[in-house]
Design a protein around this motif. Structure first.
Motif, PDB file in Angstrom:
ATOM      1  N   GLN A 128       0.811  -1.217   0.000  1.00  0.00           N
ATOM      2  CA  GLN A 128       0.000   0.000   0.000  1.00  0.00           C
ATOM      3  C   GLN A 128       0.844   1.267   0.000  1.00  0.00           C
ATOM      4  OE1 GLN A 128      -1.264  -0.541   4.669  1.00  0.00           O
ATOM      5  NE2 GLN A 128      -2.280   1.078   3.590  1.00  0.00           N
ATOM      6  N   ASN A 177      -0.076   4.099   1.813  1.00  0.00           N
ATOM      7  CA  ASN A 177      -0.132   4.736   3.122  1.00  0.00           C
ATOM      8  C   ASN A 177       0.273   3.715   4.162  1.00  0.00           C
ATOM      9  OD1 ASN A 177      -1.384   7.405   2.400  1.00  0.00           O
ATOM     10  ND2 ASN A 177      -2.823   5.991   1.433  1.00  0.00           N
ATOM     11  N   LYS A 201      -6.210   3.920   8.752  1.00  0.00           N
ATOM     12  CA  LYS A 201      -5.214   4.271   7.720  1.00  0.00           C
ATOM     13  C   LYS A 201      -4.679   5.663   7.984  1.00  0.00           C
ATOM     14  CE  LYS A 201      -6.524   4.807   3.259  1.00  0.00           C
ATOM     15  NZ  LYS A 201      -6.736   4.407   1.854  1.00  0.00           N
ATOM     16  N   LEU A 211     -12.359  -6.025   8.187  1.00  0.00           N
ATOM     17  CA  LEU A 211     -13.075  -7.180   7.621  1.00  0.00           C
ATOM     18  C   LEU A 211     -12.183  -8.408   7.739  1.00  0.00           C
ATOM     19  CD1 LEU A 211     -14.141  -5.216   4.436  1.00  0.00           C
ATOM     20  CD2 LEU A 211     -15.607  -5.745   6.398  1.00  0.00           C
ATOM     21  N   GLY A 250      -5.968  -4.455  -5.674  1.00  0.00           N
ATOM     22  CA  GLY A 250      -5.575  -4.253  -4.269  1.00  0.00           C
ATOM     23  C   GLY A 250      -6.589  -3.387  -3.527  1.00  0.00           C
ATOM     24  N   GLN A 251      -7.597  -2.879  -4.238  1.00  0.00           N
ATOM     25  CA  GLN A 251      -8.590  -1.987  -3.618  1.00  0.00           C
ATOM     26  C   GLN A 251      -9.904  -2.703  -3.362  1.00  0.00           C
ATOM     27  OE1 GLN A 251      -6.967   0.536  -3.019  1.00  0.00           O
ATOM     28  NE2 GLN A 251      -6.612   1.966  -4.673  1.00  0.00           N
ATOM     29  N   ASP A 283     -10.660   2.344  -0.389  1.00  0.00           N
ATOM     30  CA  ASP A 283      -9.685   3.338  -0.829  1.00  0.00           C
ATOM     31  C   ASP A 283     -10.153   4.235  -1.981  1.00  0.00           C
ATOM     32  OD1 ASP A 283      -7.421   4.789  -1.063  1.00  0.00           O
ATOM     33  OD2 ASP A 283      -6.121   3.151  -1.708  1.00  0.00           O
TER      34      ASP A 283
HETATM   35  N1  LIG Z   1     -11.742  -2.585   6.106  1.00  0.00           N
HETATM   36  C1  LIG Z   1     -10.716  -3.411   5.847  1.00  0.00           C
HETATM   37  N2  LIG Z   1     -10.679  -4.670   6.335  1.00  0.00           N
HETATM   38  C2  LIG Z   1      -9.646  -5.506   6.088  1.00  0.00           C
HETATM   39  N3  LIG Z   1      -8.567  -5.151   5.364  1.00  0.00           N
HETATM   40  C3  LIG Z   1      -8.536  -3.926   4.844  1.00  0.00           C
HETATM   41  C4  LIG Z   1      -9.599  -2.976   5.050  1.00  0.00           C
HETATM   42  N4  LIG Z   1      -9.264  -1.824   4.446  1.00  0.00           N
HETATM   43  C5  LIG Z   1      -8.064  -2.030   3.858  1.00  0.00           C
HETATM   44  N5  LIG Z   1      -7.619  -3.284   4.074  1.00  0.00           N
HETATM   45  C6  LIG Z   1      -6.345  -3.878   3.592  1.00  0.00           C
HETATM   46  O1  LIG Z   1      -5.373  -2.856   3.521  1.00  0.00           O
HETATM   47  C7  LIG Z   1      -4.887  -2.723   2.178  1.00  0.00           C
HETATM   48  C8  LIG Z   1      -4.542  -1.285   1.894  1.00  0.00           C
HETATM   49  O2  LIG Z   1      -5.696  -0.480   2.027  1.00  0.00           O
HETATM   50  P1  LIG Z   1      -5.888   0.814   1.140  1.00  0.00           P
HETATM   51  O3  LIG Z   1      -7.056   1.560   1.659  1.00  0.00           O
HETATM   52  O4  LIG Z   1      -5.919   0.434  -0.314  1.00  0.00           O
HETATM   53  O5  LIG Z   1      -4.529   1.603   1.472  1.00  0.00           O
HETATM   54  P2  LIG Z   1      -3.597   2.529   0.552  1.00  0.00           P
HETATM   55  O6  LIG Z   1      -4.384   3.760   0.234  1.00  0.00           O
HETATM   56  O7  LIG Z   1      -2.431   2.810   1.412  1.00  0.00           O
HETATM   57  O8  LIG Z   1      -3.204   1.748  -0.675  1.00  0.00           O
HETATM   58  C9  LIG Z   1      -5.985  -3.302   1.297  1.00  0.00           C
HETATM   59  O9  LIG Z   1      -5.463  -3.770   0.060  1.00  0.00           O
HETATM   60  C10 LIG Z   1      -6.513  -4.425   2.179  1.00  0.00           C
HETATM   61  O10 LIG Z   1      -5.665  -5.561   2.069  1.00  0.00           O
END
Ligand SMILES: Nc1ncnc2c1ncn2[C@@H]1O[C@H](COP(=O)(O)OP(=O)(O)O)[C@@H](O)[C@H]1O
Ligand SMILES: O=P(O)(O)O[C@H]1O[C@H](CO)[C@@H](O[C@H]2O[C@H](CO)[C@@H](O)[C@H](O)[C@H]2O)[C@H](O)[C@H]1O
Length: 508
Positions: free
Chosen positions: A165, A167, A179, A248, A376-377, A389
């Motif tokens: 990721q 962030n 996050k 989740l 990945g989102q 995201d």
């Molecule tokens: N609500 C959630 N429950 C479980 N895992 C999550 C959740 N939100 C994000 N993730 C995990 O975190 C990762 C990065 O989240 P993301 O919001 O895409 O961050 P970034 O903006 O840094 O890329 C996701 O690909 C997922 O694997």
């Protein structure tokens, strides 16, 4: 214990480029300065003398004449406990003579060095974030917020998220994921804004927002263009620093599922394919076929687009607007061609696709979209696909990220992601050995199969049919590939061959 700003700034200049989330690895750092530094105390108890400290810092970084602002959570300890392996998490050590506190207290200097490190690894310190949101605390310019109707459980230990990721995420006891936005832009972060909007219209494909952290508008100069920028006269809206959602635990991210499927397909006995090239139907014969999931993901995407339109409205753009979209795409291409010379060999094909787009005359209907849609989102949970995201592409300006756009832009983003997943495992193989070529044809077959399934799911669930908008989708795909090339060059240089190789395919 915290080193004075000038010492800290010097140390950060060396430390920042080594962090995954630092988005300027392709350029030298000209200067670092400290915008805000706020000490956060866990709970109501005062910190024990010489106990660990947690500092929230916004650092301004000058590169190529422009300023970027990064959010840091720094832990400071004289002694690192066994569970925190300083050598592994990285950081820096400041000697007694660097210790501002020692000098400030009339020469009562500390004789011990202090370790400064990324506090996302330190569960003892990060708990303060949960406590802050639960209590809606205000600490210096930081405003901790709790979502309406939500009780926040405190006392949970965090672990840093392990996903790939941009962030940093903290997972609190499988209950919350918080996050921390690393590169900050002034104003509300679209991820928060969109998640709150989608929840309002009852969207079933987003996790619940539980809380967030804002920077008060009075401290807006810490995220303005340069450290010497004057205070803005009118109070701006708060800048979002962090967002905490329901975690989740049953979810697996789309990227991991897709890569498992590609791995199965690569390992599958080649007899079905030899001597002819494998087809997308062959790609369904291996154990972990992803196509049914890709189709469901397409359907979920169409539903999220419908809900975004309901939450934020739609805008009919003027006929001929395609010309402006194409001009933007050419502009990004010009920029990226200058910094990544390997792009030059595909430039003609890319420009032709943009020119074709410019000739379209049907007025497009725009709306809020995801903006940076990829595998990945999205997460597959036991209740279906969840979309994460909504921040938009990290390299875009805040205005661009919050602007309305064509929904097929997201479809193209996901199509690009199928290409990424298909070629990720073979990115380091240099063509053309026979074995590598055979894997490349397999990668192509996998991508075709899943692209087709995704588009079918999207159109059947009420989205625009990508097949009927081929010129648009092709231009969006090229534009995304150009963006990705710049993203990889700046953030993960070792991944650059992945989009370059897929581009060769797209350019045909
Ligand atoms: N609500 C959630 N429950 C479980 N895992 C999550 C959740 N939100 C994000 N993730 C995990 O975190 C990762 C990065 O989240 P993301 O919001 O895409 O961050 P970034 O903006 O840094 O890329 C996701 O690909 C997922 O694997
Ligand atoms: O998830 P972010 O908002 O941080 O998005 C950025 O980083 C992504 C990588 O973490 C990057 O996505 C690219 O790599 C993915 C595999 O890691 C792939 O699935 C995507 O298709 C590809 O674009 C994204 O572009 C960037 O904005």
């Amino acid at each position: 214990m915290r080193p004075p700003d000038d010492v800290l700034a010097d140390l950060l200049a060396d430390w920042l480029p080594r962090q995954r989330w630092f988005a300027g690895k392709d350029r030298a750092i000209g200067e670092v300065s400290i915008g805000t530094a706020t000490e956060l105390h866990p709970g109501p108890a005062a910190r024990a003398p010489d106990g660990p400290e947690l500092h929230h810092v916004i650092a301004a970084v000058r590169q190529d004449g422009g300023w970027d602002h990064y959010q840091l959570l720094l832990g400071v300890r004289h002694e690192m406990p066994e569970r925190l392996r300083f050598g592994e998490i990285g950081g820096f050590t400041v000697g007694p003579s660097d210790d501002g506190a020692g000098h400030a207290h009339g020469g009562a200097e500390h004789s011990v060095a202090a370790h400064v490190y990324d506090a996302v690894y330190d569960a003892e310190l990060t708990r303060v974030l949960l406590e802050g949101m639960a209590a809606e605390a205000v600490v210096g310019p930081l405003r901790f917020r709790r979502a309406p109707g939500i009780e926040i459980e405190t006392g949970l230990d965090s672990v840093p998220g392990s996903a790939e990721q941009s962030n940093s995420s903290l997972i609190f006891g499988d209950v919350y994921i918080c996050k921390l936005f690393r590169r900050l832009s002034p104003g509300a972060n679209p991820d928060l804004e969109v998640n709150l909007g989608l929840s309002r219209v009852g969207c079933a494909h987003v996790p619940r927002v539980c809380g967030w952290i804002d920077l008060d508008p009075s401290a807006a100069s810490a995220v303005a263009s340069g450290p010497a920028e004057p205070e803005p006269t009118a109070p701006a809206e708060p800048t979002t620093l962090a967002m905490m959602s329901q975690y989740l635990p049953s979810g697996t991210d789309g990227w991991d599922l897709a890569i498992t499927s590609v791995r199965d397909w690569f390992a599958y006995a080649p007899t079905v394919c030899d001597p002819r090239a494998p087809t997308s139907a062959d790609a369904g014969a291996a154990g972990g076929d992803f196509a049914a999931e890709a189709e469901r993901l397409g359907a979920a995407t169409a539903t999220v687009h419908r809900d975004l339109a309901a939450a934020f409205g739609v805008t009919r753009m003027p006929a001929g607007y395609a010309r402006e979209m194409a001009a933007d795409m050419h502009r990004q291409l010009n920029e990226v061609c200058r910094s990544v010379p390997a792009l030059a060999e595909h430039e003609t094909a890319i420009r032709e696709a943009f020119d074709e787009l410019a000739r379209l005359r049907t007025p497009p209907v725009f709306q809020r979209v995801h903006g940076d849609y990829h595998l990945g989102q999205v997460m597959r949970t036991d209740t279906g696909w969840i979309v994460l995201d909504f921040e938009g592409e990290p390299a875009r300006t805040p205005g661009e990220r919050r602007a309305v756009a064509h929904p097929l832009r997201d479809v193209a983003g996901m199509l690009r992601s199928f290409e990424y997943a298909a070629r990720f495992l073979i990115a380091d193989q240099s063509l053309p050995t026979d074995a590598a070529l055979s894997l490349e044809t397999r990668a192509h077959a996998w991508a075709e199969r899943n692209r087709g399934a995704f588009c079918r799911g999207y159109a059947d669930a009420g989205g625009l049919d990508p097949a009927e908008h081929a010129v648009l989708v092709r231009a969006f795909e090229f534009d995304k590939a150009v963006y990705e090339i710049r993203y990889e060059a700046r953030n993960r240089p070792s991944w650059l061959p992945v989009p370059l190789r897929a581009l060769a395919h797209l350019a045909g």
